[in-house]
Design an enzyme around this catalytic site. Structure first.
Site, mmCIF file in Angstrom:
data_model
loop_
_atom_site.group_PDB
_atom_site.id
_atom_site.type_symbol
_atom_site.label_atom_id
_atom_site.label_comp_id
_atom_site.label_asym_id
_atom_site.label_seq_id
_atom_site.Cartn_x
_atom_site.Cartn_y
_atom_site.Cartn_z
ATOM 1 N N GLY A 195 0.845 -1.193 0.000
ATOM 2 C CA GLY A 195 0.000 0.000 0.000
ATOM 3 C C GLY A 195 0.876 1.237 0.000
ATOM 4 O O GLY A 195 1.925 1.270 0.643
ATOM 5 N N GLY B 297 -0.575 4.564 0.253
ATOM 6 C CA GLY B 297 -1.362 5.734 0.632
ATOM 7 C C GLY B 297 -0.669 6.495 1.740
ATOM 8 O O GLY B 297 0.557 6.437 1.877
ATOM 9 N N ALA C 200 -0.622 6.057 5.020
ATOM 10 C CA ALA C 200 0.093 5.228 5.988
ATOM 11 C C ALA C 200 1.257 4.496 5.328
ATOM 12 O O ALA C 200 2.399 4.548 5.809
ATOM 13 C CB ALA C 200 -0.876 4.236 6.631
ATOM 14 N N ARG D 2 -23.214 12.487 11.765
ATOM 15 C CA ARG D 2 -23.327 11.688 10.550
ATOM 16 C C ARG D 2 -24.257 10.486 10.692
ATOM 17 O O ARG D 2 -25.146 10.268 9.875
ATOM 18 C CB ARG D 2 -21.949 11.166 10.140
ATOM 19 C CG ARG D 2 -21.065 12.240 9.573
ATOM 20 C CD ARG D 2 -19.703 11.690 9.235
ATOM 21 N NE ARG D 2 -18.865 12.749 8.664
ATOM 22 C CZ ARG D 2 -17.608 12.596 8.280
ATOM 23 N NH1 ARG D 2 -17.020 11.418 8.403
ATOM 24 N NH2 ARG D 2 -16.940 13.587 7.771
ATOM 25 N N GLU E 62 -6.185 2.843 7.620
ATOM 26 C CA GLU E 62 -7.558 2.323 7.677
ATOM 27 C C GLU E 62 -7.565 0.798 7.793
ATOM 28 O O GLU E 62 -8.557 0.207 8.225
ATOM 29 C CB GLU E 62 -8.343 2.778 6.429
ATOM 30 C CG GLU E 62 -9.855 2.620 6.556
ATOM 31 C CD GLU E 62 -10.636 3.095 5.332
ATOM 32 O OE1 GLU E 62 -10.044 3.767 4.464
ATOM 33 O OE2 GLU E 62 -11.835 2.794 5.247
ATOM 34 N N ARG F 67 -15.822 7.407 13.325
ATOM 35 C CA ARG F 67 -14.659 8.269 13.150
ATOM 36 C C ARG F 67 -15.093 9.717 12.990
ATOM 37 O O ARG F 67 -16.056 10.007 12.293
ATOM 38 C CB ARG F 67 -13.872 7.844 11.912
ATOM 39 C CG ARG F 67 -12.646 8.703 11.651
ATOM 40 C CD ARG F 67 -11.881 8.244 10.441
ATOM 41 N NE ARG F 67 -12.628 8.368 9.199
ATOM 42 C CZ ARG F 67 -12.848 9.518 8.557
ATOM 43 N NH1 ARG F 67 -12.404 10.656 9.060
ATOM 44 N NH2 ARG F 67 -13.528 9.539 7.430
#
Lengths: 248, 647, 254
Positions: free
Chosen positions: B40, B42, B44, B337, B432, B442
């Site tokens: 990954g 992204g 992180a 939300r 995530e 969150r």
């Protein structure tokens, strides 16, 4: 590209200024030509060589850029479209090539004077040099004689196809400049949002000034505003005959 | 199995400092002997790969996209929180910590959240140093905006593209390390399994998506920063490629999966236009500051609007139900939300929905345009209005916008301890992909903060700790020749061959859509025991059908997007069941998890702290067996649980 | 709506490609362009054919993955819009649409409409960064940056790296992409120490990758989904010239 372009952009302006002296009369333009020609040979040929090198480099860079671009897209789009690129920008290469052929003709015509039938050196007699209304004299007291550029130009432009080619060429030059001048500022990094429109207008105005300035002369000749009284009857008679021969 | 979160000793505010002092270090000259795999790229993953490489480790980084710059962190709009207190409005590390725990409805681990708040300030410093163009005041200092769930202004932002700018920052740091040869980047490579040697994660099996080649990669440890699983719903705001594969593979190799039922539904998305829809688009919640949410009072009017026989503007005032203003008078259209999303769903369930599909409620700017003038509204929301018009074709200045909730973020993920290490030693999870910091819900602008905190400021320490514990003698010991690699590669190949050999009649996308419908209906905004039990059976049956009847065109040894999709859908099929099981187990309502059995008379969520103040972590025990639940009790010392009320 | 699609099909980089014609009968005008391709692919799978490969991911105009040349225009006819944000209501019922990949030598076709844009990553790796080790940063408010400068940097930084600029340029030049990054980092005080070496390295990497040269057509900026301005190119040219002159006369090596 931009630097050689800049030299040529300034050259055409100077060249146009000089040419427009034709409207100031035969003596004025002849005197201007005399001054240019009487520069010391190394200077005169230095300037000529420099300009030729600039033209050469300008073309060479254009060829390199074109080749690089071709190489960068070996397979082209099947369907092509243009969003906003101007006509001038898209035709730089074409207008450039036509201009080149014009420049060759133009130099051969008026500078080297080797176009068959238009070798003015043999056809035009020299005229006295007149500056500020006074005929300039040598130390011997004889008048200084100079080449009659004025008559040469008028004679040249009285040929309709020469004028036509000339006007088309300066038209293309105008097109070439409207893109070239803005492009030049962009390439050397002297352009931003605020100046974008101003520069575009400047380039457009510049292109038109050059066009109008240059095109004014053949137009004036064709419609008879500029005439050449100095053309002797014999020469005047000779030229059309020669054209007729050439056209055959 | 006993879950040990390895929370350091000492008071909350000193835990991280104590831990950093106590952990094992690796001598700079020894770091080059270790290899770290990061899956990954992204916030992180990119941040971790760049930071570890700067320290001297050899890093291999993998992403399925064609460039690390395209990871889905890029789509985050709003901003990133940090306890800088530049606004002098009483913010502090403790307040950010408290807001996050409370916002998460008391289902997050205190120690992790505190650390997150603590390092948040360094993140902003780091990003500015990298050249992230955060919004600024005329004086040249950084600007802040406020965001939901907080009473202070602590969100840093870069127009509506904060995620993009932060990701480009991490990507530029990563690019530098790639250029220096310290990171080997593998674009268009998808991780398909984890390889364990002697119980420790020592490598991965990947598929080169361009050529279809299956490759083995060995390392001294593996970091998964592979994002969330929102695409289990088929329609979500996630990117098309977002998937659960890496996490699901890790789960099947022994890593525990925590709180999979915690998903976040965002209330202001553009409604579905029809069954050709592939993705939902989020619009900033800020629209709710000036828009009024309503549906017609009677089903007949709603039906006329749906069929296009009635202009929404011609519904008289007394025929409109401004349901959020009615139910939550003090918060009105700005209710949180989860609450806003559920209210919209209830209205649509009652047949009052607008939009062609019946799934939509109005977000009406008529009153604010009259009050503030069109120009003001344009200045505030012009780009959002344009985006809405581009997608829906309607002009929101003239006719009310329509919105509907959509899945946006998943709080659950691989269970990790304080070191972000999963229950498989040497296997870390960040961003995530892990479960750790957001509890059951969150807060806005906290996802970017967590991704970067994990990548820049946590993993560089805790990975070193793990490697240090293993000792220098272990560095680079495992190679891809190990029999374990052979075995896992065989599994991976077998699965691909199986997918290609079924040659059924239904496309992977069609199966995905059907799975998403089940999960959305039964494990979406409102969940019930019966519904979840039914969903578990339906998902099982759909999985059976998938493995009998999927049609995957093309070959294994070429770029084959349908094969990629089929593999991801297969994993979602397994994961969807786990998610429903978790939702069924969690017999309470909390945060994004709403069980209809647990609500007040007015429809508010009722949390059960006595029985459910724990992290539910699931262990895989076999293909045909139910997974085993492990509980990590949550102890709240600094942020005492209270009832969330927005009345 | 009914559509005729002419789509570029190419099995891999080695084989030659060609336009294939497909007919779609019922496409919702509310669909996005990529959803329309999804429908075509579902139809192809049902017919036992190989679906069309195309790059896409976020489908909200920010990741920069989608890369379709639609009727000769990268990202299609709408200004400041990526192909994924383009909607079918923009087209007429019965229309014929030609879809081709990005075309440039440094972006070779991998399959159908998918190209390899890693040349952009190479340019970034050469200098598209500010050297700032994790943990070494000073406080974020230590350096005040005038709002105008910061806004300008953000204008440049908005680039999504999709490559439409290259695809649209009649010379296949990557000047707009490269200059956006150069302008973003060179205009901020944090980026000043590496200013000269950054622009020289990035332009060097760009030339090495085989992109064409800039002749100021402006097509790049016209198709750019983020409307990156030609000013960025002017700035890069200026920075490049300055850096060249400075390094020529400098004792230090750049």
């Amino acid at each position: 590209m931009a630097l050689t372009g800049l030299v040529l952009v300034l050259f055409v302006l100077g060249h146009m200024g000089g040419n427009l002296l034709i409207f100031a009369g035969q003596d004025a333009i002849n005197a201007y030509a005399y001054q240019l020609h009487s520069l010391p040979a190394p200077v005169l040929w230095g300037i000529r060589a420099f300009l030729l090198v600039c033209v050469g480099l300008h073309i060479w860079m254009a060829v390199l850029l074109t080749l690089a671009s071709r190489k960068a897209r070996p397979e082209d789009y099947r369907q092509k479209a243009t969003v906003q690129a101007t006509y001038a920008s898209r035709t730089m290469r074409m207008s450039g090539v036509i201009l080149l052929s014009f420049i060759i003709f133009h130099i051969a015509h008026y500078t080297a004077r080797i176009i068959p039938g238009k070798e003015y050196n043999t056809q035009l007699t020299e005229v006295p040099l007149v500056q500020g209304g006074e005929t300039m004299l040598k130390q011997s007291g004889d008048p200084i004689m100079t080449f009659d550029v004025y008559t040469m130009m008028v004679a040249g432009f009285q040929v309709w196809w020469v004028s036509l080619f000339y006007i088309i060429a300066v038209g293309l030059l105008c097109l070439h400049l409207t893109h070239g001048v803005t492009s030049m500022f962009q390439t050397i990094g002297l352009r931003n949002k605020r100046w974008e429109n101003r520069l575009n207008r400047l380039a457009l105005a510049y292109g038109w000034i050059i066009f109008l300035g240059f095109a004014a002369i053949p137009t004036a000749v064709l419609i008879g505003i500029l005439d050449a009284p100095a053309l002797t009857a014999s020469v005047a008679a000779e030229i059309p005959t020669q054209i007729a021969t050439l056209e055959k | 199995m006993k879950l040990d979160a390895k929370i350091p000793e000492g008071p909350l505010s000193e835990k991280w400092a104590n831990h950093k002092f106590k952990i094992k270090l690796v001598n700079p000259s020894n770091r080059r002997k270790y290899k770290v795999i990061v899956v990954g790229s992204g916030l992180a993953g990119g941040a971790a790969a760049a930071s570890l490489a700067e320290m001297g480790y050899n890093v291999s980084c993998f992403c399925y996209q064609d460039s690390p710059r395209r990871a889905h962190s890029i789509a985050a709009q709003g901003g990133i929180n940090a306890a800088k207190n530049y606004q002098n409005d009483g913010d502090s590390v403790h307040r950010l910590f408290y807001d996050t725990v409370k916002g998460g409805d008391y289902r997050a681990r205190e120690a992790n959240v505190y650390r997150l708040a603590e390092v948040s300030t360094s993140i902003i410093d780091q990003c500015v140093a990298q050249g992230v163009p955060f919004a600024r005041e005329y004086g040249g200092l950084l600007a802040n905006r406020s965001f939901g769930g907080a009473q202070v202004s602590r969100t840093f932002y870069a127009r509506g593209q904060t995620g993009q700018q932060l990701l480009l920052g991490a990507y530029s740091a990563l690019s530098r390390q790639i250029g220096l040869g310290q990171v080997k980047m593998y674009n268009r490579h998808e991780m398909l399994d984890v390889v364990k040697v002697d119980g420790h994660a020592k490598g991965i099996i990947v598929r080169n998506l361009m050529t279809g080649t299956i490759e083995r990669h060995a390392a001294d440890c593996v970091i998964l920063a592979t994002g969330g699983y929102g695409n289990v719903f088929f329609l979500s705001t996630n990117a098309q490629g977002c998937n659960v594969t890496a996490a699901q593979r890790a789960y099947k190799r022994g890593a525990l999966f925590a709180n999979p039922c915690f998903t976040q539904i965002h209330p202001t998305c553009i409604p579905v236009h029809g069954d050709q829809q592939s993705k939902l688009t989020l619009m900033s919640e800020s629209l709710r500051n000036d828009g009024r949410i309503w549906v017609p009072k009677d089903a007949e009017t709603a039906k006329k609007i749906r069929e296009g026989n009635l202009e929404p503007n011609s519904v008289p005032e007394e025929g409109r139900d401004y349901f959020l203003e009615r139910k939550y008078p003090s918060f009105g259209n700005l209710a949180p939300r989860d609450i806003s999303s559920r209210a919209a769903k209830e209205a649509c369930d009652a047949g009052l929905g607008v939009a062609k599909t019946g799934l939509g409620v109005f977000l009406d700017f008529r009153d604010s345009i009259i009050r503030e003038g069109k120009q003001t509204i344009k200045e505030r929301y012009g780009n959002l209005f344009d985006m809405y018009q581009c997608i829906s074709g309607d002009n929101p200045y003239e006719t009310p916008m329509m919105i509907f909730p959509a899945v946006h973020y998943t709080m659950g993920g691989l269970w990790v301890d304080y070191n972000l290490e999963t229950t498989v030693p040497g296997l870390f999870a960040a961003g995530e992909a892990n479960f750790s910091d957001h509890g059951a819900n969150r807060l806005g602008a906290s996802a970017l903060m967590q991704g970067l905190a994990d990548g820049y400021f946590v993993l560089p320490y805790t990975v070193g700790n793990y490697l240090g514990e293993q000792g220098i003698a272990a560095a680079g010991k495992v190679t891809t020749d190990a029999p374990e690699f052979e075995a896992v590669e065989k599994d991976v190949r077998g699965r691909i061959d199986r997918l290609l050999s079924i040659k059924g009649t239904e496309s992977p996308r069609s199966f995905h859509k059907r799975l998403g419908q089940i999960i959305w209906d039964e494990c979406g905004m409102a969940r019930s025991k019966e519904g979840l039990e039914k969903a578990i059976e339906q998902v099982k049956a759909l999985r059976e059908e998938f493995w009998q009847n999927v049609r995957v065109p093309g070959e294994a040894d070429e770029l084959n997007p349908e094969l990629e999709r089929a593999g991801r859908v297969a994993d979602f099929m397994e994961f969807g069941e786990l998610m429903c099981r978790d939702a069924l187990m969690r017999d309470e309502s909390c945060g994004g998890h709403f069980r209809v059995e647990h609500q007040t008379d007015e429809g508010e969520a009722v949390r059960d702290d006595e029985n459910f103040a724990f992290v539910g972590a699931w262990q895989y025990v076999g293909e045909s067996e139910a997974p085993t639940l492990h509980k990590e009790p949550l102890i709240f010392e600094a942020a005492k649980p209270s009832v969330r009320s927005y009345k | 709506m009914k559509l005729t699609l002419k789509v570029w099909r190419q099995k891999n980089a080695q084989t030659k490609g060609r336009l294939e014609t497909y007919v779609l009968d019922s496409v919702s005008k509310d669909s996005s362009f990529l959803e329309m391709l999804d429908i075509l692919n579902e139809q192809l799978i049902a017919d036992g054919e190989v679906p069309i490969a195309f790059d896409h991911d976020c489908r909200e105009g920010i990741c920069g993955a989608c890369s379709l040349t639609i009727n000769g225009i990268p990202h299609g006819p709408d200004r400041a819009t990526t192909a994924c944000q383009l909607h079918m209501r923009r087209f007429k019922d019965g229309e014929t649409i030609t879809i081709e990949p990005w075309r440039a030598k440094p972006f070779p076709v991998i399959k159908d409409l998918v190209t390899d844009r890693s040349a952009f990553d190479d340019i970034m790796q050469a200098g598209g960064f500010i050297t700032a080790r994790t943990g070494s940063a000073i406080d974020a408010n230590e350096i005040a940056i005038p709002k105008d400068d910061s806004d300008y940097a953000m204008d440049a930084a908005a680039c999504i790296g999709c490559g439409a600029c290259v695809a649209a340029c009649k010379n296949a030049s990557a000047m707009l992409f490269t200059s956006a990054k150069v302008a973003h980092l060179n205009s901020l005080p944090q980026g000043k120490p590496e200013k000269d070496r950054r622009v020289l390295a990035m332009v060097g990497a760009m030339d090495e990758a085989g992109f064409g040269s800039c002749t100021n057509y402006g097509e790049c900026s016209a198709v750019c989904p983020k409307e990156i301005s030609l000013d960025m190119i002017a700035q890069m040219n200026r920075d490049y010239l300055t850096a060249k002159v400075k390094t020529f006369f400098s004792q230090k090596s750049a």
